[in-house]
Design a protein around this motif. Structure first.
Motif, mmCIF file in Angstrom:
data_model
loop_
_atom_site.group_PDB
_atom_site.id
_atom_site.type_symbol
_atom_site.label_atom_id
_atom_site.label_comp_id
_atom_site.label_asym_id
_atom_site.label_seq_id
_atom_site.Cartn_x
_atom_site.Cartn_y
_atom_site.Cartn_z
ATOM 1 N N ILE A 74 78.551 24.554 88.048
ATOM 2 C CA ILE A 74 79.121 23.588 89.104
ATOM 3 C C ILE A 74 79.751 22.539 88.400
ATOM 4 O O ILE A 74 80.715 22.129 88.513
ATOM 5 N N GLN A 75 78.828 21.964 87.288
ATOM 6 C CA GLN A 75 79.213 21.005 86.492
ATOM 7 C C GLN A 75 80.636 21.255 85.804
ATOM 8 O O GLN A 75 81.690 20.514 85.777
ATOM 9 N N GLY A 76 80.784 22.310 85.230
ATOM 10 C CA GLY A 76 81.833 22.752 84.297
ATOM 11 C C GLY A 76 83.030 23.189 85.389
ATOM 12 O O GLY A 76 83.994 22.689 84.828
ATOM 13 N N ALA A 77 82.862 23.569 86.439
ATOM 14 C CA ALA A 77 83.820 23.722 87.430
ATOM 15 C C ALA A 77 84.663 22.411 87.871
ATOM 16 O O ALA A 77 85.663 22.028 87.893
ATOM 17 N N CYS A 78 83.535 21.303 88.247
ATOM 18 C CA CYS A 78 83.947 19.983 88.669
ATOM 19 C C CYS A 78 84.698 19.264 87.352
ATOM 20 O O CYS A 78 85.757 18.842 87.638
ATOM 21 N N VAL A 79 84.417 19.482 86.237
ATOM 22 C CA VAL A 79 84.987 19.043 84.859
ATOM 23 C C VAL A 79 86.659 19.683 84.900
ATOM 24 O O VAL A 79 87.407 18.843 84.660
ATOM 25 N N ALA A 80 86.603 20.956 85.219
ATOM 26 C CA ALA A 80 88.066 21.594 85.250
ATOM 27 C C ALA A 80 89.013 21.062 86.388
ATOM 28 O O ALA A 80 90.177 20.894 86.052
ATOM 29 N N VAL A 81 88.185 20.692 87.693
ATOM 30 C CA VAL A 81 89.292 20.116 88.438
ATOM 31 C C VAL A 81 89.525 18.933 88.151
ATOM 32 O O VAL A 81 90.810 18.509 88.640
ATOM 33 N N ALA A 82 88.632 17.879 87.483
ATOM 34 C CA ALA A 82 89.218 16.632 87.167
ATOM 35 C C ALA A 82 90.214 16.859 86.183
ATOM 36 O O ALA A 82 91.096 16.099 86.274
ATOM 37 N N ALA A 83 90.083 17.856 85.164
ATOM 38 C CA ALA A 83 91.225 18.126 84.200
ATOM 39 C C ALA A 83 92.421 18.235 84.959
ATOM 40 O O ALA A 83 93.632 17.941 84.421
ATOM 41 N N MET A 84 92.621 19.195 85.772
ATOM 42 C CA MET A 84 93.771 19.414 86.435
ATOM 43 C C MET A 84 94.337 18.338 87.123
ATOM 44 O O MET A 84 95.713 18.235 86.995
ATOM 45 N N CYS A 85 93.527 17.331 87.628
ATOM 46 C CA CYS A 85 94.190 16.091 88.137
ATOM 47 C C CYS A 85 94.554 15.144 87.159
ATOM 48 O O CYS A 85 95.567 14.228 87.228
#
Length: 332
Positions: A234-245
């Motif tokens: 979940i942490q990795g997915a959240c980092v990915a979403v932040a990277a997209m933004c």
């Protein structure tokens, strides 16, 4: 056996109880708004507050994932380096597809970013759970690995996004919906999903149970390895979403992207009321904590009270004070 004991930290009564710990981050937020207005009336302008909250969105999104990791008794120091690595891979993927697929390269790059984030989180989770290495040491190691990988991929320079994609991708950071910047909406959506998972699902209760007492959770039939590994994913997915933004903001990835984000993320989580030793997680408090950090940095820029170069020192002091408060609260 999968029954959860009734003595778990997040009980149904607890969901509706509002304590000083729950209200603390929001009271701090309100106090900062008053102090900021007294120091500089422009502090409360819609433009300034909009910029502050938008900038805090990246940390808030990552901190939502960190709330799961920390409430399950773990820690992730690699989030800043992971963000840089994911951003670099995402841009390289989009650039490679841009000539053939045009604007469709952006959603493809986002999908790759999410996949890389999940894999990075899984790697961290497996090292900590299956490898039985302390989370501090494991993620310290992957922090160095991710940072070295982005330095290698960029050859020590930058990885800019293809010019043909810049205008198409730009609204993801600079666009608004009903006047609200898109990064803020994304952060709210991530927090809402995170709050639902943590407070309303069986996994959320298991996450808190593992963080509160690993042995008791294991005897209750909870898979500690699976629960913590999912928290890191979940942490990795959240980092990915932040990277997209984040990509449209600067339009490139560099070896310094996400530097010291891990400090800001952990500080936001602790300010938000999540206990660093695990067992309790507060998603909305984490969101408020991220905004508090950015408001403090903004106040330091708008006033001459403390040099803006000392933002890192102030954030470090905040996390130490928050930890001392948690320790003394426990001893009472």
């Amino acid at each position: 056996m999968s029954a959860i004991p009734h003595t778990l930290p997040i009980s149904r009564e607890r969901e509706f109880a509002i304590s000083w710990t729950d209200a603390g981050p929001f009271l701090a937020l309100a106090a900062l708004l008053v102090i900021g207005y007294l120091i500089n009336p422009d502090f409360l302008s819609a433009t300034n507050l909009g910029n502050v909250v938008a900038r805090s969105a990246f940390i808030a999104i990552i901190a939502v994932g960190a709330t799961f990791v920390i409430s399950s008794g773990g820690l992730d120091l690699s989030v800043g380096s992971m963000a840089a690595f994911i951003t670099g891979v995402m841009i390289m993927c989009m650039n490679g597809l841009a000539s053939s697929y045009g604007g469709w390269a952006i959603p493809a790059g986002m999908a790759v970013a999410l996949l890389v984030g999940l894999v990075c989180g899984l790697v961290n989770g497996l090292i900590v759970t299956v490898g039985k290495i302390e989370a501090f040491i494991a993620t310290l190691g992957t922090m160095g690995i991710f940072r070295a990988l982005i330095t290698y991929l960029s050859d020590g320079g930058t990885i800019p996004i293809d010019r043909s994609l810049r205008d198409i991708y730009r609204p993801v950071y600079f666009g608004t919906v009903a006047g609200v910047p898109i990064p803020i909406l994304v952060a709210l959506a991530v927090a809402a999903v995170g709050a639902f998972i943590l407070y309303k699902t069986k996994y959320g209760r298991r996450c808190a149970a593992v963080g509160a007492n690993e042995e008791v959770a294991r005897y209750s039939g909870i898979s500690v390895i699976k629960t913590r590994a999912i928290a890191y994913m979940i942490q990795g997915a959240c980092v990915a979403v932040a990277a997209m933004c984040y990509v449209p903001r600067l339009g490139a990835a560099t070896p310094t992207t996400g530097l010291l984000w891990e400090l800001q993320v952990i500080t936001a989580v602790v300010i938000g009321g999540t206990v660093l030793r695990g067992g309790t997680g507060r998603i909305w408090g984490t969101l408020a904590g991220a905004v508090v950090l950015e408001l403090i940095a903004n106040l330091m820029v708008l006033s001459d009270l403390v040099s803006e170069y000392l933002v890192g020192a102030v954030q470090g002091a905040i996390i130490i004070i928050a930890m001392l408060i948690q320790r003394f609260s426990k001893s009472k």
